[in-house]
Design a protein around this motif. Structure first.
Motif, PDB file in Angstrom:
ATOM      1  N   SER A 146       0.836  -1.183   0.000  1.00 29.67           N
ATOM      2  CA  SER A 146       0.000   0.000   0.000  1.00 29.67           C
ATOM      3  C   SER A 146       0.876   1.239   0.000  1.00 29.67           C
ATOM      4  CB  SER A 146      -0.861   0.002   1.264  1.00 29.67           C
ATOM      5  OG  SER A 146      -0.028   0.036   2.410  1.00 29.67           O
ATOM      6  N   LYS A 148       0.671   3.386   2.087  1.00 30.16           N
ATOM      7  CA  LYS A 148       1.015   3.574   3.495  1.00 30.16           C
ATOM      8  C   LYS A 148       2.330   2.879   3.845  1.00 30.16           C
ATOM      9  CE  LYS A 148      -0.746   2.500   8.096  1.00 30.16           C
ATOM     10  NZ  LYS A 148      -1.824   1.881   8.867  1.00 30.16           N
ATOM     11  N   CYS A 179      -1.385   3.176  -6.385  1.00 33.25           N
ATOM     12  CA  CYS A 179      -1.065   3.863  -5.140  1.00 33.25           C
ATOM     13  C   CYS A 179       0.369   3.618  -4.628  1.00 33.25           C
ATOM     14  CB  CYS A 179      -2.095   3.446  -4.089  1.00 33.25           C
ATOM     15  SG  CYS A 179      -1.967   4.279  -2.530  1.00 33.25           S
ATOM     16  N   MET A 214       3.688  13.331 -15.046  1.00 37.88           N
ATOM     17  CA  MET A 214       2.683  14.102 -14.318  1.00 37.88           C
ATOM     18  C   MET A 214       3.269  14.685 -13.027  1.00 37.88           C
ATOM     19  SD  MET A 214      -1.160  12.962 -13.378  1.00 37.88           S
ATOM     20  CE  MET A 214      -0.874  11.914 -12.002  1.00 37.88           C
ATOM     21  N   PHE A 215       4.142  13.912 -12.389  1.00 31.66           N
ATOM     22  CA  PHE A 215       4.768  14.387 -11.154  1.00 31.66           C
ATOM     23  C   PHE A 215       6.034  15.194 -11.424  1.00 31.66           C
ATOM     24  CE2 PHE A 215       2.514  10.652  -9.142  1.00 31.66           C
ATOM     25  CZ  PHE A 215       1.596  11.448  -8.499  1.00 31.66           C
TER      26      PHE A 215
ATOM     27  N   PRO B  18       7.273  17.726  -0.673  1.00 35.88           N
ATOM     28  CA  PRO B  18       7.015  17.547  -2.111  1.00 35.88           C
ATOM     29  C   PRO B  18       5.760  16.724  -2.379  1.00 35.88           C
ATOM     30  CG  PRO B  18       8.888  16.186  -1.411  1.00 35.88           C
ATOM     31  CD  PRO B  18       8.525  17.091  -0.248  1.00 35.88           C
ATOM     32  N   ARG B  19       5.332  15.949  -1.374  1.00 38.91           N
ATOM     33  CA  ARG B  19       4.180  15.072  -1.571  1.00 38.91           C
ATOM     34  C   ARG B  19       2.886  15.866  -1.395  1.00 38.91           C
ATOM     35  NH1 ARG B  19       5.672  10.805   2.923  1.00 38.91           N
ATOM     36  NH2 ARG B  19       5.709  12.762   4.050  1.00 38.91           N
ATOM     37  N   ARG B  22       0.299  12.713   0.974  1.00 39.34           N
ATOM     38  CA  ARG B  22       0.865  12.381   2.269  1.00 39.34           C
ATOM     39  C   ARG B  22       1.673  13.533   2.865  1.00 39.34           C
ATOM     40  NH1 ARG B  22      -0.221   7.130   3.482  1.00 39.34           N
ATOM     41  NH2 ARG B  22      -1.013   5.936   1.741  1.00 39.34           N
ATOM     42  N   GLU B  45      -0.811   9.171   7.588  1.00 36.64           N
ATOM     43  CA  GLU B  45       0.044   7.972   7.649  1.00 36.64           C
ATOM     44  C   GLU B  45      -0.773   6.702   7.836  1.00 36.64           C
ATOM     45  OE1 GLU B  45       4.213   9.437   9.663  1.00 36.64           O
ATOM     46  OE2 GLU B  45       3.039   7.892  10.642  1.00 36.64           O
ATOM     47  N   ASN B  46      -1.921   6.847   8.492  1.00 35.17           N
ATOM     48  CA  ASN B  46      -2.741   5.672   8.797  1.00 35.17           C
ATOM     49  C   ASN B  46      -3.596   5.191   7.639  1.00 35.17           C
ATOM     50  OD1 ASN B  46      -1.769   5.763  11.440  1.00 35.17           O
ATOM     51  ND2 ASN B  46      -3.318   7.293  11.990  1.00 35.17           N
ATOM     52  N   GLU B  47      -3.619   5.984   6.563  1.00 33.03           N
ATOM     53  CA  GLU B  47      -4.432   5.582   5.416  1.00 33.03           C
ATOM     54  C   GLU B  47      -3.630   4.670   4.506  1.00 33.03           C
ATOM     55  OE1 GLU B  47      -7.525   6.204   5.100  1.00 33.03           O
ATOM     56  OE2 GLU B  47      -7.787   7.755   6.619  1.00 33.03           O
ATOM     57  N   ALA B  48      -4.138   3.471   4.277  1.00 35.77           N
ATOM     58  CA  ALA B  48      -3.421   2.532   3.407  1.00 35.77           C
ATOM     59  C   ALA B  48      -3.480   2.997   1.953  1.00 35.77           C
ATOM     60  CB  ALA B  48      -3.996   1.139   3.544  1.00 35.77           C
ATOM     61  N   HIS B  49      -4.653   3.407   1.539  1.00 36.59           N
ATOM     62  CA  HIS B  49      -4.861   3.783   0.141  1.00 36.59           C
ATOM     63  C   HIS B  49      -5.646   5.095   0.076  1.00 36.59           C
ATOM     64  CE1 HIS B  49      -3.425   0.020  -1.605  1.00 36.59           C
ATOM     65  NE2 HIS B  49      -4.043  -0.603  -0.619  1.00 36.59           N
ATOM     66  N   GLY B  50      -5.586   5.737  -1.085  1.00 38.59           N
ATOM     67  CA  GLY B  50      -6.427   6.904  -1.321  1.00 38.59           C
ATOM     68  C   GLY B  50      -6.051   8.132  -0.513  1.00 38.59           C
ATOM     69  N   ASN B  71       5.538  17.674  -6.190  1.00 43.27           N
ATOM     70  CA  ASN B  71       5.287  16.812  -7.335  1.00 43.27           C
ATOM     71  C   ASN B  71       3.922  17.068  -7.966  1.00 43.27           C
ATOM     72  OD1 ASN B  71       6.865  14.313  -5.420  1.00 43.27           O
ATOM     73  ND2 ASN B  71       7.734  15.262  -7.206  1.00 43.27           N
ATOM     74  N   GLY B  72       2.982  17.483  -7.159  1.00 43.61           N
ATOM     75  CA  GLY B  72       1.615  17.645  -7.649  1.00 43.61           C
ATOM     76  C   GLY B  72       0.777  16.443  -7.291  1.00 43.61           C
ATOM     77  N   PRO B  73      -0.549  16.619  -7.314  1.00 44.06           N
ATOM     78  CA  PRO B  73      -1.437  15.532  -6.929  1.00 44.06           C
ATOM     79  C   PRO B  73      -1.501  14.450  -8.002  1.00 44.06           C
ATOM     80  CG  PRO B  73      -2.699  17.404  -7.712  1.00 44.06           C
ATOM     81  CD  PRO B  73      -1.263  17.838  -7.707  1.00 44.06           C
ATOM     82  N   GLY B  74      -1.889  13.244  -7.601  1.00 46.01           N
ATOM     83  CA  GLY B  74      -2.163  12.178  -8.561  1.00 46.01           C
ATOM     84  C   GLY B  74      -3.484  12.443  -9.264  1.00 46.01           C
ATOM     85  N   ARG B  75      -3.835  11.550 -10.175  1.00 41.83           N
ATOM     86  CA  ARG B  75      -4.995  11.835 -11.023  1.00 41.83           C
ATOM     87  C   ARG B  75      -6.301  11.937 -10.231  1.00 41.83           C
ATOM     88  NH1 ARG B  75      -4.569   9.051 -16.538  1.00 41.83           N
ATOM     89  NH2 ARG B  75      -2.960  10.614 -16.692  1.00 41.83           N
TER      90      ARG B  75
END
Lengths: 292, 115
Positions: A146, A148, A179, A214-215, B18-19, B22, B45-50, B71-75
């Motif tokens: 993940s 995470k 992810c 994109m990044f 840069p993230r 996160r 930190e506790n979020e596995a995904h998304g 870096n900018g956000p993902g899609r």
């Protein structure tokens, strides 16, 4: 401190063989982070001592308190993952099937179901045989990597690099474009894209490059098994030229890759020709990562 | 204009994170009132995904018109930010918050999605 992330999109291109070789060439001046946690295998080549390990929790799992359960079966009815079954007269949760969504707990009239944090594996801080530190992880069967976990491995690697005054963080990145790989890439100084001249190699290179672009992360490409297919190789070169991605090395197909792994060695320790090629590649990688 | 920065700390001298998804902190600066507001995002930190979409959702609560990040956000996160109309500037990952603000004012940051 600079971070080099090696990714491939497609599996089997030689990403980990190459990353482990970079680890040998970079020696004590780098910290290794293995973020390819689904199928981590850098430890086979770098011999970590697993000196420090901690449990890692991610996601949740439904647990049924049999003392409270009246066996009404509503949980089984609503579970979209078919993870609840009647076994020997008791409703029980299939740990691999359960996604921890909590729907069963919501509908349970007996309040017999609770979600508990799932221990999915361990992460480790190890000394490795190249005289430096590696952060890596091992997942339990059925657990998945993940963002995470990757973020955790990278965070620990950054801390170690800071404390020990290491200049490079070398990341064996996660596969795919989802992810975990996004998490692998964030904060990188350079992405090394490892590919091969096959249809799926090129296809996955395009996808992973979309992400890197994109990044706005600098990238360079290593074409492994370069003599496998001259047509696709030409397409690869055309694509790399169009996108302005420098070719860091072209490595011909070489069965010594397999022989090295079988003997627990990296390719640079096993074969003199490969050593020369990969050393040149590593020099280009570090130069490119250092360019502003 | 209200600006939001992804940061590793809570003052002008802090390093940018840069993230996006996160990021450790948000640093919100209101140019009109010169007020600063910070938000601790470390529970991400506790979020596995998304992580990206969740951070984007959180960010929309601050009502900032401009996001400055690395870096900018993902899609997925970018889709959320698009619906809130946030302008995104990237490439400030190696800077301090102050440097990132100056770079933005001087037009030295790239708008996300434009290469």
């Amino acid at each position: 401190m600079k971070e080099i992330v090696v990714i491939s999109g497609k599996g089997g291109t030689g990403k980990t063989s190459l990353t482990a070789s970079f680890a040998v060439l970079g020696g004590q001046n780098l910290v290794v982070a293995d973020c390819d946690v689904d199928a981590a295998d850098m430890h086979l080549l770098l011999e970590p001592d697993f000196a420090h390990g901690e449990d890692f929790f991610s996601g949740e799992l439904a647990v049924i308190d049999q003392a409270k359960c009246s066996a009404c079966g509503q949980c089984e009815d609503v579970c979209r993952f078919d993870a609840i079954d009647m076994i020997e007269g008791c409703y029980s949760v299939d740990e691999i099937g359960c996604e921890g969504c909590g729907y069963c707990a919501r509908v349970c009239p007996d309040e017999a179901i609770t979600n508990v944090k799932q221990n999915v594996g361990q992460w480790y801080r190890s000394a490795i045989r190249t005289g430096t530190t590696m952060i890596h992880a091992q997942l339990k069967v059925g657990a998945d990597n993940s963002g995470k976990l990757v973020a955790k491995v990278k965070k620990m690697a950054t801390e170690v690099a800071g404390n020990e005054g290491k200049y490079w963080i070398l990341v064996d990145g996660s596969p795919g474009v989802g992810c975990p790989v996004i998490s692998s890439l964030s904060g990188a100084s350079l992405a090394v894209l490892v590919t091969e001249p096959t249809v799926s190699g090129l296809h996955d290179l395009r996808r992973v490059h979309q992400l890197v672009k994109m990044f706005r992360i600098k990238s360079g490409c290593v074409i492994n098994k370069a003599d496998l297919n001259s047509d696709v190789r030409r397409d690869l070169h055309r694509f790399l030229k169009e996108e302005g991605i420098p070719v860091l090395a072209e490595i011909p197909y070489n069965e010594q890759f397999t022989a090295a792994v079988t003997n627990g060695k990296t390719i640079v320790e096993w074969d003199a020709d490969l050593e020369q090629l990969v050393r040149g590649c590593w020099e280009k990688v570090t130069q490119l990562a250092d360019d502003r | 204009m209200k600006l939001i920065f992804t940061t590793q700390g809570t003052d002008w001298e802090s390093s940018m994170d840069p993230r996006f998804g996160r990021t450790q902190f948000f640093f919100v600066y209101d140019e009109e009132s010169e007020e600063i507001q910070t938000h601790d995002n470390t529970t991400i930190e506790n979020e596995a995904h998304g992580a990206g979409p969740k951070t984007a959702q959180k960010l929309s609560g601050f009502g900032a018109q401009v996001l400055i990040t690395g870096n900018g956000p993902g899609r997925n996160a970018a889709t959320v930010l698009q619906t809130t109309g946030t302008k995104i500037y990237v490439g400030a990952g190696d800077m301090t918050v102050q440097e990132a603000y100056n770079a933005y004012k001087n037009g030295n940051l790239t708008k996300f999605g434009e290469v």
